[in-house]
Design a protein around this motif. Structure first.
Motif, mmCIF file in Angstrom:
data_model
loop_
_atom_site.group_PDB
_atom_site.id
_atom_site.type_symbol
_atom_site.label_atom_id
_atom_site.label_comp_id
_atom_site.label_asym_id
_atom_site.label_seq_id
_atom_site.Cartn_x
_atom_site.Cartn_y
_atom_site.Cartn_z
ATOM 1 N N GLY A 31 3.664 -1.159 -5.632
ATOM 2 C CA GLY A 31 2.371 -0.639 -5.183
ATOM 3 C C GLY A 31 1.222 -1.509 -5.689
ATOM 4 O O GLY A 31 1.231 -1.931 -6.840
ATOM 5 N N GLU A 39 7.168 3.484 0.467
ATOM 6 C CA GLU A 39 8.177 4.041 1.382
ATOM 7 C C GLU A 39 8.101 3.370 2.756
ATOM 8 O O GLU A 39 9.133 3.072 3.355
ATOM 9 C CB GLU A 39 8.039 5.561 1.498
ATOM 10 C CG GLU A 39 8.406 6.290 0.215
ATOM 11 C CD GLU A 39 9.796 5.954 -0.300
ATOM 12 O OE1 GLU A 39 10.756 5.935 0.488
ATOM 13 O OE2 GLU A 39 9.925 5.714 -1.522
ATOM 14 N N ARG A 40 6.899 3.115 3.249
ATOM 15 C CA ARG A 40 6.740 2.427 4.535
ATOM 16 C C ARG A 40 7.317 1.016 4.443
ATOM 17 O O ARG A 40 8.025 0.559 5.337
ATOM 18 C CB ARG A 40 5.263 2.371 4.934
ATOM 19 C CG ARG A 40 5.008 1.616 6.245
ATOM 20 C CD ARG A 40 3.538 1.412 6.506
ATOM 21 N NE ARG A 40 2.995 0.476 5.507
ATOM 22 C CZ ARG A 40 1.721 0.168 5.405
ATOM 23 N NH1 ARG A 40 0.834 0.710 6.197
ATOM 24 N NH2 ARG A 40 1.314 -0.681 4.490
ATOM 25 N N ASP A 92 0.813 -1.216 0.000
ATOM 26 C CA ASP A 92 0.000 0.000 0.000
ATOM 27 C C ASP A 92 0.847 1.267 0.000
ATOM 28 O O ASP A 92 0.468 2.267 -0.588
ATOM 29 C CB ASP A 92 -0.926 0.019 1.217
ATOM 30 C CG ASP A 92 -2.029 -1.017 1.114
ATOM 31 O OD1 ASP A 92 -2.510 -1.275 -0.008
ATOM 32 O OD2 ASP A 92 -2.398 -1.590 2.150
ATOM 33 N N ASP A 93 1.977 1.235 0.687
ATOM 34 C CA ASP A 93 2.834 2.411 0.830
ATOM 35 C C ASP A 93 4.269 1.949 0.639
ATOM 36 O O ASP A 93 4.866 1.355 1.540
ATOM 37 C CB ASP A 93 2.620 3.018 2.216
ATOM 38 C CG ASP A 93 3.437 4.263 2.474
ATOM 39 O OD1 ASP A 93 4.537 4.420 1.894
ATOM 40 O OD2 ASP A 93 2.995 5.089 3.292
ATOM 41 N N ASP A 107 2.061 -4.740 5.253
ATOM 42 C CA ASP A 107 0.976 -4.925 4.289
ATOM 43 C C ASP A 107 0.243 -6.240 4.479
ATOM 44 O O ASP A 107 -0.597 -6.611 3.675
ATOM 45 C CB ASP A 107 1.531 -4.817 2.863
ATOM 46 C CG ASP A 107 1.967 -3.396 2.582
ATOM 47 O OD1 ASP A 107 1.094 -2.555 2.336
ATOM 48 O OD2 ASP A 107 3.179 -3.123 2.667
#
Length: 143
Positions: free
Chosen positions: A51, A17-18, A14-15, A117
């Motif tokens: 992504g 960078e995270r 989903d993210d 995730d």
């Protein structure tokens, strides 16, 4: 007939960078970073983080809601102590603890966590499957 191998595993995230920060906290270093995707060189394979929206589009399914499914990624270690140490690193990095490492019914030792995730990882020591010096796994000959 197709070859019996997996060369690349891609996880929808989903993210990005995270997810990159989570895997960096595990001590993983990207081998390649491209726009919207990160690749990690593994032993004989590559793991990609992509992504979810872009991955669905790349699969020819724009707008599809990609989940995590019934899949477990696994890392095997040579000892219970190595499993425990890797598990604590993952927990400190923000992994969701699903099952702390413990002795299991099949004679080994394992635990499970989920990345940010929801991708599930098993960390295990299997006394019946010795690891090569580089950490790779080759199944022993069937008796």
């Amino acid at each position: 007939m197709t070859p019996q191998r997996v060369t690349l595993i891609t996880l929808g995230v989903d993210d990005l960078e995270r997810s990159k920060a989570f895997y960096a906290a595990l001590g993983w270093t990207p081998a390649q970073v491209q726009e919207g995707i990160v690749f990690y060189q593994l032993s004989g394979q590559v793991l990609g983080l992509f992504g979810r929206v872009a991955l669905a589009t790349d699969q020819g399914r724009p707008g599809a809601k990609l989940g995590t499914g019934a899949v477990t990624l696994a890392q095997n270690f040579a000892s219970e102590a190595e499993v425990d140490a890797a598990f604590e690193i993952a927990a400190a990095a923000g992994a969701a603890v699903l099952k702390r490492p413990e002795k299991v019914f099949w004679g080994g030792y394992s635990g499970y966590f989920a990345d940010p995730d929801g991708h599930v990882w098993e960390l295990a020591m299997n006394p019946f499957w010795p690891l090569d010096e580089d950490g790779s796994l080759t199944l022993p000959e069937a008796e």
